[in-house]
Design a protein around this motif. Structure first.
Motif, PDB file in Angstrom:
ATOM      1  N   ASP A  99       0.838  -1.196   0.000  1.00 34.19           N
ATOM      2  CA  ASP A  99       0.000   0.000   0.000  1.00 34.19           C
ATOM      3  C   ASP A  99       0.875   1.249   0.000  1.00 34.19           C
ATOM      4  O   ASP A  99       0.512   2.271  -0.567  1.00 34.19           O
ATOM      5  CB  ASP A  99      -0.909   0.004   1.227  1.00 34.19           C
ATOM      6  CG  ASP A  99      -1.845  -1.195   1.248  1.00 34.19           C
ATOM      7  OD1 ASP A  99      -2.469  -1.479   0.208  1.00 34.19           O
ATOM      8  OD2 ASP A  99      -1.924  -1.866   2.296  1.00 34.19           O
ATOM      9  N   ALA A 100       2.026   1.146   0.665  1.00 35.05           N
ATOM     10  CA  ALA A 100       2.926   2.295   0.764  1.00 35.05           C
ATOM     11  C   ALA A 100       4.358   1.816   0.934  1.00 35.05           C
ATOM     12  O   ALA A 100       4.601   0.658   1.289  1.00 35.05           O
ATOM     13  CB  ALA A 100       2.534   3.184   1.941  1.00 35.05           C
ATOM     14  N   GLN A 101       5.270   2.735   0.672  1.00 28.13           N
ATOM     15  CA  GLN A 101       6.682   2.474   0.906  1.00 28.13           C
ATOM     16  C   GLN A 101       7.185   3.437   1.967  1.00 28.13           C
ATOM     17  O   GLN A 101       6.780   4.604   1.991  1.00 28.13           O
ATOM     18  CB  GLN A 101       7.478   2.665  -0.379  1.00 28.13           C
ATOM     19  CG  GLN A 101       7.157   1.634  -1.426  1.00 28.13           C
ATOM     20  CD  GLN A 101       8.122   1.695  -2.584  1.00 28.13           C
ATOM     21  OE1 GLN A 101       9.326   1.849  -2.396  1.00 28.13           O
ATOM     22  NE2 GLN A 101       7.598   1.576  -3.795  1.00 28.13           N
ATOM     23  N   LEU A 102       8.037   2.922   2.833  1.00 28.38           N
ATOM     24  CA  LEU A 102       8.709   3.755   3.815  1.00 28.38           C
ATOM     25  C   LEU A 102      10.079   4.099   3.232  1.00 28.38           C
ATOM     26  O   LEU A 102      10.913   3.227   3.034  1.00 28.38           O
ATOM     27  CB  LEU A 102       8.859   3.021   5.150  1.00 28.38           C
ATOM     28  CG  LEU A 102       9.573   3.805   6.247  1.00 28.38           C
ATOM     29  CD1 LEU A 102       8.782   5.068   6.616  1.00 28.38           C
ATOM     30  CD2 LEU A 102       9.776   2.931   7.468  1.00 28.38           C
ATOM     31  N   ILE A 103      10.243   5.384   2.919  1.00 28.06           N
ATOM     32  CA  ILE A 103      11.487   5.892   2.351  1.00 28.06           C
ATOM     33  C   ILE A 103      12.170   6.677   3.467  1.00 28.06           C
ATOM     34  O   ILE A 103      11.531   7.507   4.117  1.00 28.06           O
ATOM     35  CB  ILE A 103      11.194   6.847   1.170  1.00 28.06           C
ATOM     36  CG1 ILE A 103      10.194   6.243   0.230  1.00 28.06           C
ATOM     37  CG2 ILE A 103      12.470   7.346   0.538  1.00 28.06           C
ATOM     38  CD1 ILE A 103      10.685   5.543  -0.953  1.00 28.06           C
ATOM     39  N   SER A 104      13.445   6.423   3.688  1.00 23.78           N
ATOM     40  CA  SER A 104      14.134   7.125   4.772  1.00 23.78           C
ATOM     41  C   SER A 104      15.531   7.533   4.355  1.00 23.78           C
ATOM     42  O   SER A 104      16.038   7.117   3.316  1.00 23.78           O
ATOM     43  CB  SER A 104      14.194   6.236   6.025  1.00 23.78           C
ATOM     44  OG  SER A 104      14.916   5.056   5.759  1.00 23.78           O
ATOM     45  N   GLU A 105      16.127   8.369   5.190  1.00 18.38           N
ATOM     46  CA  GLU A 105      17.497   8.811   4.972  1.00 18.38           C
ATOM     47  C   GLU A 105      18.194   8.902   6.315  1.00 18.38           C
ATOM     48  O   GLU A 105      17.635   9.432   7.279  1.00 18.38           O
ATOM     49  CB  GLU A 105      17.532  10.176   4.291  1.00 18.38           C
ATOM     50  CG  GLU A 105      18.929  10.642   4.013  1.00 18.38           C
ATOM     51  CD  GLU A 105      18.988  11.934   3.213  1.00 18.38           C
ATOM     52  OE1 GLU A 105      20.103  12.442   3.043  1.00 18.38           O
ATOM     53  OE2 GLU A 105      17.940  12.431   2.761  1.00 18.38           O
ATOM     54  N   ILE A 106      19.403   8.360   6.368  1.00 13.03           N
ATOM     55  CA  ILE A 106      20.224   8.479   7.570  1.00 13.03           C
ATOM     56  C   ILE A 106      20.881   9.855   7.511  1.00 13.03           C
ATOM     57  O   ILE A 106      21.739  10.103   6.675  1.00 13.03           O
ATOM     58  CB  ILE A 106      21.293   7.370   7.635  1.00 13.03           C
ATOM     59  CG1 ILE A 106      20.624   5.995   7.668  1.00 13.03           C
ATOM     60  CG2 ILE A 106      22.207   7.577   8.846  1.00 13.03           C
ATOM     61  CD1 ILE A 106      21.581   4.828   7.490  1.00 13.03           C
ATOM     62  N   GLY A 116      29.968  13.868  24.166  1.00 14.89           N
ATOM     63  CA  GLY A 116      29.984  12.496  24.671  1.00 14.89           C
ATOM     64  C   GLY A 116      28.639  11.814  24.533  1.00 14.89           C
ATOM     65  O   GLY A 116      28.147  11.214  25.476  1.00 14.89           O
ATOM     66  N   GLU A 117      28.056  11.922  23.332  1.00 19.92           N
ATOM     67  CA  GLU A 117      26.758  11.270  23.133  1.00 19.92           C
ATOM     68  C   GLU A 117      26.639  10.687  21.733  1.00 19.92           C
ATOM     69  O   GLU A 117      27.283  11.150  20.797  1.00 19.92           O
ATOM     70  CB  GLU A 117      25.607  12.225  23.412  1.00 19.92           C
ATOM     71  CG  GLU A 117      25.566  13.455  22.565  1.00 19.92           C
ATOM     72  CD  GLU A 117      24.498  14.450  23.006  1.00 19.92           C
ATOM     73  OE1 GLU A 117      23.904  14.302  24.092  1.00 19.92           O
ATOM     74  OE2 GLU A 117      24.252  15.384  22.247  1.00 19.92           O
ATOM     75  N   ALA A 118      25.814   9.663  21.652  1.00 24.88           N
ATOM     76  CA  ALA A 118      25.460   9.077  20.362  1.00 24.88           C
ATOM     77  C   ALA A 118      24.285   9.879  19.821  1.00 24.88           C
ATOM     78  O   ALA A 118      23.361  10.205  20.566  1.00 24.88           O
ATOM     79  CB  ALA A 118      25.056   7.616  20.542  1.00 24.88           C
ATOM     80  N   PHE A 119      24.338  10.191  18.535  1.00 23.00           N
ATOM     81  CA  PHE A 119      23.264  10.955  17.904  1.00 23.00           C
ATOM     82  C   PHE A 119      22.832  10.230  16.642  1.00 23.00           C
ATOM     83  O   PHE A 119      23.637   9.968  15.761  1.00 23.00           O
ATOM     84  CB  PHE A 119      23.743  12.374  17.575  1.00 23.00           C
ATOM     85  CG  PHE A 119      22.711  13.227  16.883  1.00 23.00           C
ATOM     86  CD1 PHE A 119      21.408  13.297  17.345  1.00 23.00           C
ATOM     87  CD2 PHE A 119      23.049  13.967  15.759  1.00 23.00           C
ATOM     88  CE1 PHE A 119      20.462  14.095  16.705  1.00 23.00           C
ATOM     89  CE2 PHE A 119      22.116  14.765  15.113  1.00 23.00           C
ATOM     90  CZ  PHE A 119      20.818  14.830  15.587  1.00 23.00           C
ATOM     91  N   VAL A 120      21.540   9.885  16.604  1.00 27.20           N
ATOM     92  CA  VAL A 120      20.951   9.230  15.434  1.00 27.20           C
ATOM     93  C   VAL A 120      19.792  10.094  14.966  1.00 27.20           C
ATOM     94  O   VAL A 120      18.939  10.492  15.765  1.00 27.20           O
ATOM     95  CB  VAL A 120      20.456   7.804  15.766  1.00 27.20           C
ATOM     96  CG1 VAL A 120      19.671   7.206  14.608  1.00 27.20           C
ATOM     97  CG2 VAL A 120      21.626   6.910  16.130  1.00 27.20           C
ATOM     98  N   GLU A 121      19.762  10.390  13.652  1.00 24.33           N
ATOM     99  CA  GLU A 121      18.682  11.171  13.063  1.00 24.33           C
ATOM    100  C   GLU A 121      18.315  10.539  11.720  1.00 24.33           C
ATOM    101  O   GLU A 121      19.173  10.370  10.860  1.00 24.33           O
ATOM    102  CB  GLU A 121      19.115  12.616  12.882  1.00 24.33           C
ATOM    103  CG  GLU A 121      18.025  13.513  12.332  1.00 24.33           C
ATOM    104  CD  GLU A 121      18.471  14.960  12.245  1.00 24.33           C
ATOM    105  OE1 GLU A 121      17.941  15.779  13.025  1.00 24.33           O
ATOM    106  OE2 GLU A 121      19.348  15.272  11.413  1.00 24.33           O
ATOM    107  N   LEU A 122      17.053  10.182  11.583  1.00 28.47           N
ATOM    108  CA  LEU A 122      16.537   9.636  10.331  1.00 28.47           C
ATOM    109  C   LEU A 122      15.331  10.446   9.902  1.00 28.47           C
ATOM    110  O   LEU A 122      14.477  10.784  10.733  1.00 28.47           O
ATOM    111  CB  LEU A 122      16.073   8.180  10.504  1.00 28.47           C
ATOM    112  CG  LEU A 122      17.089   7.068  10.281  1.00 28.47           C
ATOM    113  CD1 LEU A 122      18.145   7.061  11.348  1.00 28.47           C
ATOM    114  CD2 LEU A 122      16.393   5.734  10.209  1.00 28.47           C
ATOM    115  N   SER A 123      15.264  10.779   8.616  1.00 24.22           N
ATOM    116  CA  SER A 123      14.036  11.361   8.078  1.00 24.22           C
ATOM    117  C   SER A 123      13.270  10.201   7.454  1.00 24.22           C
ATOM    118  O   SER A 123      13.861   9.257   6.934  1.00 24.22           O
ATOM    119  CB  SER A 123      14.336  12.443   7.040  1.00 24.22           C
ATOM    120  OG  SER A 123      14.917  11.874   5.896  1.00 24.22           O
ATOM    121  N   ALA A 124      11.955  10.257   7.545  1.00 22.34           N
ATOM    122  CA  ALA A 124      11.128   9.172   7.011  1.00 22.34           C
ATOM    123  C   ALA A 124       9.926   9.759   6.287  1.00 22.34           C
ATOM    124  O   ALA A 124       9.358  10.768   6.716  1.00 22.34           O
ATOM    125  CB  ALA A 124      10.655   8.255   8.135  1.00 22.34           C
TER     126      ALA A 124
END
Length: 186
Positions: A99-106, A116-124
Motif C-alpha cells: 500500500d505504501a513504501q517507507l522511504i528514509s534517509e540516515i 559524549g553522546e550518540a546521535f541518530v537522526e533519520l528522516s522518514a
C-alpha cells in the motif's frame, strides 16, 4: 628466511538490535521498507565520530556487521515484525505488493564529541505505492550518552539511540492513515 609480518588486528564487528514494542494501534496496511539513503560517511561499515569542529573520523577498532543502510533497513523491518503493527512489512526485493513504501534517509549516525553522546537522526516518508504521493513525513532523532569514546561503548549507545528512533517510526507508521492499494481513487 621468512620476514616478520606486521598486521593490525581485524576490527571487532558490532550488530544493531531490533527492539520489541507493545502494540497499541495496528494498521492493516502492507509496507515496503526501502534501504535508507545515506551520504558516503554513513553508507559504509565504520563507526563515525564527529567533533565540535565538524571533523569526521571513525573508530578503527570497530565496525558494523554490514553496510549501515542495509543493517538499518533489516533492523527496522524486524522492529515492525516484533511489534506486529502491520499486516505485512517486507523489502522491495520480496516481490510483495504494498500500500505504501517507507522511504528514509540516515541524516546522522555518530558519536559526538565533546558532548559524549550518540546521535541518530533519520528522516522518514510514507509514499503511496499506487499514486507516488507522499502521505506523511517526519524527522526522528535520539541522543544517548556514551560512557567512553571507544568501539564497544559507541556501538552500544548508537544501538540504543537507533532503537528509540525505530520504535518511534513504528508507532508513527501504525497511526498514519494509509489508503489501501485496492481502494478506489477519490
Amino acid at each position: 628466511m621468512l620476514s616478520a609480518c606486521s598486521s593490525t588486528p581485524a576490527p571487532t564487528t558490532y550488530d544493531l538490535t531490533a527492539p520489541v514494542a507493545a502494540a497499541r494501534h495496528s494498521n492493516a496496511s502492507q509496507i515496503l521498507v526501502q534501504p535508507p539513503a545515506a551520504i558516503a560517511v554513513f553508507a559504509g561499515r565504520q563507526i563515525v565520530v564527529k567533533d565540535a569542529a565538524g571533523t569526521i573520523s571513525s573508530l578503527g577498532n570497530g565496525q558494523w556487521a554490514d553496510e549501515l543502510p542495509a543493517l538499518v533497513q533489516a533492523r527496522l523491518i524486524y522492529t515492525f515484525e516484533n511489534a506486529s503493527r502491520l499486516r505485512a512489512v517486507a523489502r522491495p526485493s520480496s516481490g510483495a505488493v504494498a500500500d505504501a513504501q517507507l522511504i528514509s534517509e540516515i541524516r546522522a549516525f555518530q558519536i559526538e564529541t565533546p558532548a559524549g553522546e550518540a546521535f541518530v537522526e533519520l528522516s522518514a516518508k510514507l509514499v503511496s505505492d499506487r499514486t507516488g504521493r507522499i502521505l506523511n513525513g517526519r524527522l526522528f532523532r535520539a541522543r544517548v550518552p556514551v560512557a567512553a569514546i571507544d568501539a564497544p561503548h559507541a556501538a552500544r549507545a548508537l544501538d540504543e539511540a537507533l532503537s528509540t528512533v525505530m520504535l518511534n517510526i513504528v508507532r508513527w507508521v501504525s497511526t498514519t492513515s494509509i489508503p489501501s492499494r485496492d481502494a478506489p481513487e477519490t
